[in-house]
Scaffold this motif. Sequence first.
Motif, PDB file in Angstrom:
ATOM      1  N   ARG A   1       0.985  -1.109   0.034  1.00  0.00           N
ATOM      2  CA  ARG A   1       0.074  -0.127   0.052  1.00  0.00           C
ATOM      3  C   ARG A   1       0.878   1.163   0.038  1.00  0.00           C
ATOM      4  NH1 ARG A   1       0.971   3.096   3.448  1.00  0.00           N
ATOM      5  NH2 ARG A   1      -0.136   2.440   5.476  1.00  0.00           N
ATOM      6  N   ARG A   2       0.503   2.290  -0.930  1.00  0.00           N
ATOM      7  CA  ARG A   2       1.184   3.592  -0.898  1.00  0.00           C
ATOM      8  C   ARG A   2       0.205   4.635  -0.593  1.00  0.00           C
ATOM      9  NH1 ARG A   2       3.087   7.251  -5.738  1.00  0.00           N
ATOM     10  NH2 ARG A   2       4.134   8.738  -4.454  1.00  0.00           N
ATOM     11  N   ARG A   3       0.643   5.422   0.330  1.00  0.00           N
ATOM     12  CA  ARG A   3      -0.480   6.607   0.818  1.00  0.00           C
ATOM     13  C   ARG A   3      -0.179   7.581  -0.033  1.00  0.00           C
ATOM     14  NH1 ARG A   3      -0.148   8.555   7.132  1.00  0.00           N
ATOM     15  NH2 ARG A   3       2.133   8.633   6.465  1.00  0.00           N
ATOM     16  N   ALA A   4      -1.351   8.442  -0.392  1.00  0.00           N
ATOM     17  CA  ALA A   4      -1.150   9.525  -1.329  1.00  0.00           C
ATOM     18  C   ALA A   4      -0.496  10.675  -0.530  1.00  0.00           C
ATOM     19  CB  ALA A   4      -2.623   9.832  -1.701  1.00  0.00           C
ATOM     20  N   ARG A   5      -0.632  10.636   0.886  1.00  0.00           N
ATOM     21  CA  ARG A   5       0.114  11.821   1.569  1.00  0.00           C
ATOM     22  C   ARG A   5       0.773  11.177   2.656  1.00  0.00           C
ATOM     23  NH1 ARG A   5      -4.979  13.671   0.642  1.00  0.00           N
ATOM     24  NH2 ARG A   5      -5.521  13.285   2.850  1.00  0.00           N
ATOM     25  N   ASN A   6       1.949  11.492   3.019  1.00  0.00           N
ATOM     26  CA  ASN A   6       2.663  10.998   3.962  1.00  0.00           C
ATOM     27  C   ASN A   6       2.456  11.652   5.610  1.00  0.00           C
ATOM     28  OD1 ASN A   6       4.316  13.047   3.204  1.00  0.00           O
ATOM     29  ND2 ASN A   6       6.224  12.202   4.060  1.00  0.00           N
ATOM     30  N   THR A   7       1.313  11.703   5.861  1.00  0.00           N
ATOM     31  CA  THR A   7       0.754  12.582   7.061  1.00  0.00           C
ATOM     32  C   THR A   7       1.213  11.883   8.152  1.00  0.00           C
ATOM     33  OG1 THR A   7      -1.523  13.118   5.894  1.00  0.00           O
ATOM     34  CG2 THR A   7      -1.294  13.454   8.130  1.00  0.00           C
ATOM     35  N   GLY A   8       1.830  12.561   9.148  1.00  0.00           N
ATOM     36  CA  GLY A   8       2.271  11.912  10.383  1.00  0.00           C
ATOM     37  C   GLY A   8       3.578  11.252  10.101  1.00  0.00           C
ATOM     38  N   ARG A   9       4.485  11.016   8.953  1.00  0.00           N
ATOM     39  CA  ARG A   9       5.619  10.224   8.809  1.00  0.00           C
ATOM     40  C   ARG A   9       5.320   8.787   9.264  1.00  0.00           C
ATOM     41  NH1 ARG A   9       9.540  13.825   7.415  1.00  0.00           N
ATOM     42  NH2 ARG A   9       9.026  16.232   8.058  1.00  0.00           N
ATOM     43  N   LYS A  10       6.411   8.306   9.745  1.00  0.00           N
ATOM     44  CA  LYS A  10       6.513   6.727  10.234  1.00  0.00           C
ATOM     45  C   LYS A  10       5.153   6.432  11.103  1.00  0.00           C
ATOM     46  CE  LYS A  10       8.979   2.906  12.014  1.00  0.00           C
ATOM     47  NZ  LYS A  10      10.191   2.445  12.528  1.00  0.00           N
ATOM     48  N   VAL A  11       4.974   7.448  11.902  1.00  0.00           N
ATOM     49  CA  VAL A  11       3.932   7.160  13.147  1.00  0.00           C
ATOM     50  C   VAL A  11       2.429   7.247  12.332  1.00  0.00           C
ATOM     51  CG1 VAL A  11       2.486   8.320  14.859  1.00  0.00           C
ATOM     52  CG2 VAL A  11       5.026   8.323  15.009  1.00  0.00           C
ATOM     53  N   GLY A  12       2.143   8.122  11.360  1.00  0.00           N
ATOM     54  CA  GLY A  12       1.124   8.298  10.542  1.00  0.00           C
ATOM     55  C   GLY A  12       0.893   7.082   9.645  1.00  0.00           C
ATOM     56  N   ASN A  13       2.161   6.492   9.137  1.00  0.00           N
ATOM     57  CA  ASN A  13       2.054   5.351   8.433  1.00  0.00           C
ATOM     58  C   ASN A  13       1.683   4.064   8.997  1.00  0.00           C
ATOM     59  OD1 ASN A  13       2.452   3.675   6.132  1.00  0.00           O
ATOM     60  ND2 ASN A  13       4.796   4.059   6.039  1.00  0.00           N
ATOM     61  N   ILE A  14       2.111   3.919  10.382  1.00  0.00           N
ATOM     62  CA  ILE A  14       1.887   2.680  11.080  1.00  0.00           C
ATOM     63  C   ILE A  14       0.286   2.756  11.559  1.00  0.00           C
ATOM     64  CG2 ILE A  14       2.045   1.582  13.120  1.00  0.00           C
ATOM     65  CD1 ILE A  14       4.339   0.880  11.200  1.00  0.00           C
ATOM     66  N   SER A  15      -0.118   4.006  11.916  1.00  0.00           N
ATOM     67  CA  SER A  15      -1.461   4.179  12.698  1.00  0.00           C
ATOM     68  C   SER A  15      -2.401   4.199  11.420  1.00  0.00           C
ATOM     69  CB  SER A  15      -1.575   5.682  13.303  1.00  0.00           C
ATOM     70  OG  SER A  15      -1.298   6.710  12.331  1.00  0.00           O
ATOM     71  N   ASN A  16      -2.116   4.646  10.316  1.00  0.00           N
ATOM     72  CA  ASN A  16      -3.106   4.317   9.027  1.00  0.00           C
ATOM     73  C   ASN A  16      -3.279   2.967   8.701  1.00  0.00           C
ATOM     74  OD1 ASN A  16      -2.853   3.783   5.813  1.00  0.00           O
ATOM     75  ND2 ASN A  16      -4.048   5.568   6.258  1.00  0.00           N
ATOM     76  N   TRP A  17      -2.345   1.878   8.834  1.00  0.00           N
ATOM     77  CA  TRP A  17      -2.422   0.564   8.639  1.00  0.00           C
ATOM     78  C   TRP A  17      -3.312  -0.088   9.927  1.00  0.00           C
ATOM     79  CZ3 TRP A  17      -1.419  -3.546  11.713  1.00  0.00           C
ATOM     80  CH2 TRP A  17      -1.773  -4.939  11.246  1.00  0.00           C
ATOM     81  N   LEU A  18      -3.135   0.559  11.130  1.00  0.00           N
ATOM     82  CA  LEU A  18      -3.894  -0.183  12.011  1.00  0.00           C
ATOM     83  C   LEU A  18      -5.446   0.220  12.102  1.00  0.00           C
ATOM     84  CD1 LEU A  18      -1.406   0.829  15.165  1.00  0.00           C
ATOM     85  CD2 LEU A  18      -2.240  -1.501  14.703  1.00  0.00           C
ATOM     86  N   ARG A  19      -5.796   1.856  11.547  1.00  0.00           N
ATOM     87  CA  ARG A  19      -6.935   2.125  11.487  1.00  0.00           C
ATOM     88  C   ARG A  19      -7.601   1.407  10.409  1.00  0.00           C
ATOM     89  NH1 ARG A  19      -4.592   7.561  13.413  1.00  0.00           N
ATOM     90  NH2 ARG A  19      -5.768   7.708  15.531  1.00  0.00           N
ATOM     91  N   HIS A  20      -6.926   1.007   9.462  1.00  0.00           N
ATOM     92  CA  HIS A  20      -7.702   0.305   8.189  1.00  0.00           C
ATOM     93  C   HIS A  20      -7.781  -1.098   8.122  1.00  0.00           C
ATOM     94  CE1 HIS A  20      -6.970   4.613   6.537  1.00  0.00           C
ATOM     95  NE2 HIS A  20      -8.126   4.342   5.719  1.00  0.00           N
TER      96      HIS A  20
END
Length: 653
Positions: free
Chosen positions: A219-238
Amino acid sequence: MTQLPDPTMSLPAAPLADHLATGCAEGVQDTRGTDLMPPVMPMEMPEQDFTAPFQDRQAPQGAPRPQVALWRILAFSPAMLATAALTWVMQGWFAIGGFMGLELLLLALIAFNFFWICFSVSTVILGLYSLSQRDRSRPTGQVTPMQVALLVPVYNESPWYVLGNVRAMLEELSRVDGAHSYAMFILSDTRDEELAAQERLSVEALRADLPPGTALYYRRRARNTGRKVGNISNWLRHWGAGYEAMLVLDADSLMTGRAIARLTDALSRDPCAGLIQSFPQLIGAQSIFGRMQQFANGVYGLALAEGLARWTGHEGNYWGHNAILRTRAFAACAGLPKLRSRLSGREHLIMSHDFVEAGLLRRAGWRVRFLPRLGGSYEETPATLVDHILRDRRWCQGNLQHLNLLGARGFFAMSRFHLLHGAIGYLMAPIWFALLVIWALIGLGEDRSVIHYFSITNPSRPSWPDMSEPRHVLVILLIYAMLLAPKLLAVLALAMTGRRLDQYGGPARFALSTLCEILLAVLYAPILMVQQMIAVLRTTFGIQRGWSAQAREGGHYGLRHLLICHALETLSGFALSGGILAGFVSLWLLPIALSLVLAVPLSALSGWRAGTSRRGWMATPVVYAEPQITRAADRYRRSFKRYLDMQRQHPAE
């Protein structure tokens, strides 16, 4: 055989409308390449409040470990007593004529530095004792099957490098017997469109080549909101609800299938554990600077890590990778808000998130453990001094942020200590530099010092001691000895861990490697001191911003770049050398002056190749007998690189 879910299987997903209604992260619209992901399995991840305590009702109440109090007494008390003794001796030098403000400052700086030096020594001694106690007991507790996600966050990394590591780990997992199921996720925050295209192409090629039933997602995010923290939390929330545990890896991480299975077993056996950290061993170093760090990690690191595990107990720390976390515990307890700056009032991301997340998990009632003897956990290290400095500046920015969280409500005392310790690791540099300046000004005594002291008729200036006196030289030698003590003591750990000197090339080559590592560490230490001081100043004045990708193979830096990078060290070295030649500065500072003067050539030397495995410098068992997983990863990296080069030369029309 370890079960690997099929990438095409359908996980039960909540309706999309329900998912969006929960307010989970940034929404599915913020991700690309979701055709290479399983169906959405959302879970909530609320942001935590540092001003109010928090207890997770789902955290089991495990039995306390009373013996950890003894280990903490044994770790802290010797350091405190030794520091008190040294301070008492040195205060006698300044007692005549009464104390002045500058004298008290000097004593405080010396005591502060000496405590942390002694604390490292006592931690290593604890580690040696722990290693001498052979643990013959088998793990207790029933292992229940777990669905585990292996997460590899990437940001502008070389796709062939990342996918080579991923394939090697998937291949290892396919050979491990166990009840757990694993799925690999490449979570891209890459901003470079060409690299992103290569990432997807590599993942698609690997999925087509893997055996049936192997789970690999991208998965590639369109925006890297929150950097690595946001990347991990994005996966968790989805997708986090589909997995009971997540094993977080870096782009340069490698873990054997056995190590991954043992970490998963440990988490499964301990329902009170929210996070279990492994001890990554450094591998792959080809340069002199990288080999120096790899040798230190391989020889001295385990004793220090074992001592750390003893006195931290269930209040361990998290290093951001090569660790397994209980998914629901992490989502419920470790959501990070932005941190408001006390100076500017603006909100900032928490850069070094791992220490804070460990503290939040422990605050909520979950154990945070450290397993240094796990084995099979690897990572790489910066290849050159400049690359190390660039990484250190980023880490300094994050660790100094932790000072704002020392008063967070509900944190355990040991969690606060981890936050403080990380910041002090960088604040020590300006303190050492201040001591260096004061020591240089003190010189050889009142008659020959750069500072002209006043007589009794003008007592407003302190009467400094003559630092060339034998008793004072003995104290200086004591400080040097304490700095080297952790290295020399940790050599004893080799026998306790069953390693033989022939794994290091034999006794003669091991002794030569040890001497080379100590000599290089002594030469590079003053340079790193100045650079860490610069990093502190850059962070303090808001100059250090951003979090660029690391040069995994090391950057190539010309003479002009090195001169600019090491200008302050070089000028300081010449000034110090001039004072020594003029007789104003003690000759004991000559090693430091020499190191600073040679900062540019030493920096250039750091990137030279260390040689082959049989004739190389400072080789460890991972060099003489390279692990199978690192050989496989290197083979797959070359294969992916050839594939991508061929695709660039002959793109599909």
